[in-house]
Design an enzyme around this catalytic site. Structure first.
Site, PDB file in Angstrom:
ATOM      1  N   ASP A  22       9.386 -11.352  17.627  1.00  0.00           N
ATOM      2  CA  ASP A  22      10.205 -10.151  17.615  1.00  0.00           C
ATOM      3  C   ASP A  22       9.842  -9.384  16.351  1.00  0.00           C
ATOM      4  OD1 ASP A  22      12.163  -8.231  17.387  1.00  0.00           O
ATOM      5  OD2 ASP A  22      13.837  -9.632  17.375  1.00  0.00           O
ATOM      6  N   ASN A  24      10.377  -6.111  15.946  1.00  0.00           N
ATOM      7  CA  ASN A  24      11.361  -5.030  15.772  1.00  0.00           C
ATOM      8  C   ASN A  24      10.742  -3.660  15.568  1.00  0.00           C
ATOM      9  OD1 ASN A  24      13.840  -6.249  16.224  1.00  0.00           O
ATOM     10  ND2 ASN A  24      13.941  -7.046  14.150  1.00  0.00           N
ATOM     11  N   HIS A 122      17.275 -10.030  24.215  1.00  0.00           N
ATOM     12  CA  HIS A 122      15.819  -9.992  24.357  1.00  0.00           C
ATOM     13  C   HIS A 122      15.411 -10.735  25.620  1.00  0.00           C
ATOM     14  CE1 HIS A 122      14.698  -8.660  20.223  1.00  0.00           C
ATOM     15  NE2 HIS A 122      15.909  -9.127  19.969  1.00  0.00           N
TER      16      HIS A 122
END
Length: 178
Positions: A22, A24, A122
């Site tokens: 992840d 971001n 997610h």
């Protein structure tokens, strides 16, 4: 400052290397549903996108984008507000990046949208990896794990040393509580 040299050293390896997580950051407009209204939002700021695209420009392959092409998404994160997941109005901020060798064998990446519904905002990404052209070293490795019947060992045996090295590296950089 430490991440870029580490990624550069991994990218040059002859064996398949995959870095995932992840991050971001949505790399471009295809990776965020409401891109116009999020241009000043963390995760889509110009310097963040430049950094992320710098990884790709340096030779890392975005395994999902490599196969998805120019379509919007597929998204990997959705806000818990406004039925974003149901309406597929999300962000693609989770990545699997591969060096050239890994990208040559990556096939059929999929975002498992339903997998994280109960526990996460997610969705996991899966990628199938095909055969890697055999060099004499990989032929010797293969021959040492192929049984007398000639049946192939599970494909995870090829990736096990790579995954072991990755987790050893992680354990050196994180406290035991992480």
């Amino acid at each position: 400052n430490a991440f870029a040299p580490w990624m550069k050293s991994l990218k040059r390896r002859r064996r398949p290397i995959i870095v995932g997580g992840d991050l971001n950051i949505a790399r471009d407009e295809r990776d965020i549903f409401h891109w116009k209204s999020n241009q000043n939002t963390s995760g889509f700021l110009p310097h963040e996108r430049a950094w992320m695209n710098g990884l790709i420009d340096s030779g890392w392959r975005d395994l999902v984008r490599q196969h998805a092409g120019d379509i919007d998404g597929p998204y990997t994160w959705w806000s818990n507000r406004g039925r974003a997941r149901q309406l597929d109005r999300g962000w693609r901020i989770d990545y699997l990046l591969g060096n050239k060798r890994a990208a040559q064998t990556a096939d059929a990446p999929q975002v498992q949208r339903e997998a994280g519904l109960a526990i996460s905002d997610h969705a996991p990404i899966t990628v199938n990896f095909g055969e890697i052209r055999q060099t004499s070293a990989t032929r010797q490795q293969r021959d040492s794990i192929v049984g007398s019947s000639g049946a192939r060992a599970p494909s995870t045996s090829f990736w096990s040393p790579i995954l072991d090295a990755f987790f050893q590296l992680l354990s050196r950089h994180h406290s035991p509580d992480y």
